[in-house]
Design a protein around this motif. Sequence first.
Motif, PDB file in Angstrom:
ATOM      1  N   SER A  33       0.829  -1.207   0.000  1.00 33.23           N
ATOM      2  CA  SER A  33       0.000   0.000   0.000  1.00 33.23           C
ATOM      3  C   SER A  33       0.862   1.255   0.000  1.00 33.23           C
ATOM      4  O   SER A  33       0.569   2.233  -0.691  1.00 33.23           O
ATOM      5  CB  SER A  33      -0.929  -0.010   1.220  1.00 33.23           C
ATOM      6  OG  SER A  33      -1.694   1.170   1.286  1.00 33.23           O
ATOM      7  N   TYR A  35       3.907   1.708  -1.249  1.00 27.77           N
ATOM      8  CA  TYR A  35       4.481   1.946  -2.572  1.00 27.77           C
ATOM      9  C   TYR A  35       3.418   2.408  -3.571  1.00 27.77           C
ATOM     10  O   TYR A  35       3.672   3.262  -4.426  1.00 27.77           O
ATOM     11  CB  TYR A  35       5.166   0.682  -3.094  1.00 27.77           C
ATOM     12  CG  TYR A  35       6.372   0.267  -2.297  1.00 27.77           C
ATOM     13  CD1 TYR A  35       7.276   1.222  -1.821  1.00 27.77           C
ATOM     14  CD2 TYR A  35       6.608  -1.072  -2.011  1.00 27.77           C
ATOM     15  CE1 TYR A  35       8.389   0.838  -1.086  1.00 27.77           C
ATOM     16  CE2 TYR A  35       7.724  -1.459  -1.273  1.00 27.77           C
ATOM     17  CZ  TYR A  35       8.612  -0.500  -0.810  1.00 27.77           C
ATOM     18  OH  TYR A  35       9.705  -0.877  -0.089  1.00 27.77           O
ATOM     19  N   SER A  36       2.218   1.822  -3.469  1.00 21.90           N
ATOM     20  CA  SER A  36       1.139   2.201  -4.379  1.00 21.90           C
ATOM     21  C   SER A  36       0.782   3.674  -4.222  1.00 21.90           C
ATOM     22  O   SER A  36       0.620   4.402  -5.211  1.00 21.90           O
ATOM     23  CB  SER A  36      -0.092   1.325  -4.112  1.00 21.90           C
ATOM     24  OG  SER A  36      -1.187   1.748  -4.895  1.00 21.90           O
ATOM     25  N   GLN A  40       1.172   6.984  -6.734  1.00 19.86           N
ATOM     26  CA  GLN A  40       0.073   7.906  -7.018  1.00 19.86           C
ATOM     27  C   GLN A  40       0.536   9.354  -6.840  1.00 19.86           C
ATOM     28  O   GLN A  40       0.177  10.240  -7.623  1.00 19.86           O
ATOM     29  CB  GLN A  40      -1.115   7.618  -6.098  1.00 19.86           C
ATOM     30  CG  GLN A  40      -1.813   6.294  -6.369  1.00 19.86           C
ATOM     31  CD  GLN A  40      -2.910   6.022  -5.347  1.00 19.86           C
ATOM     32  OE1 GLN A  40      -3.624   6.934  -4.935  1.00 19.86           O
ATOM     33  NE2 GLN A  40      -3.045   4.764  -4.945  1.00 19.86           N
TER      34      GLN A  40
END
Length: 334
Positions: A33, A35-36, A40
């Motif tokens: 999460s 890294y995601s 973004q």
Amino acid sequence: MITGDLRGDDDMAGLGEHITAMVRSHASGDDASFYSIALQVAAREARQGHHVLADGIKKAVDYSRQAPSVTSNVTVLPQPRGDLGDLVEVTHPGVHLRELITSEVISGQIKQVIAEQRQRKNLLDHGFSPAYRLLLEGPPGTGKTMTASVLATELSLPMFTVRLDSLLSKFMGETASKLRIVFDAVAQQRGVYLFDEFDALGADRSGNDVGEARRILSSFLVFLEESSPESIVIAATNHRSILDKALFRRFDAVMTYSLPDTRQASTVIRVRLGSLLSGTSLAKLGDLTEGLSHADLTKAAESAAKAALMRGEPQVSRQDVVFALETRRMASLG
């Protein structure tokens, strides 16, 4: 020509939400999460024309994913649940050995424990257990609890503190079964387990006080003898003289703490004050530091620092230190 990063309120609010989400995922140890969300943020920055920043974020994420052992220092603390949650308090200290001011003997013992724990697998493979059952005894405020914190920090382990006095009072009649739960955790969850105020359990009860207290002590000795070397078990006491003599042979090492001498007292004050003490002499303060514990000296140093800072001065004066030590002696020694 106008330069700089001009962002609208909506854009800043959106960025703030992303940062908040990143912090939460970091705290929970959810790398995917984290890294995601970072990617973004990189996409947002690219849309804003901040291509250098966006590229830097992407490269950082790629590097972190490829080398997690180097860049990921997040330790997810196990949160005790059920019965164990009622018995222990879990923390992850950040106290290093260099911060512990103590005798060379104690420092050497701690270094030996750390070294053996770091070679734990090697020793166990050859049929030897690293030192993992420790008895720390000495006056209050001399570094026993701090030693447990140092071991947890240096070995990157969580620290589980068991308050024996509250355990005895809260669970009288079922204390032995509660101790079993703690020692089960010792085998299942590697960590540093500190049995604080151990004299509440280990007092010599050779007189008329038998029954429940004797059964609890006997149970603890059995559990300790059979305990797993997976973790470090530490018993800390302020009153060695009242401990049952049967206890001492059950521990791999006994560390005896004492009040700091003049040199150690000066070091404790200097370490706590740091640059605030620049140019200030601490010579010939032995009469004022005698009888004070490490904790007392730290509190005195903090009082001196606050006095100077509230006057608007960048340094602590010798008189600040003298007054703080005199005040602490009156409070601690009477």
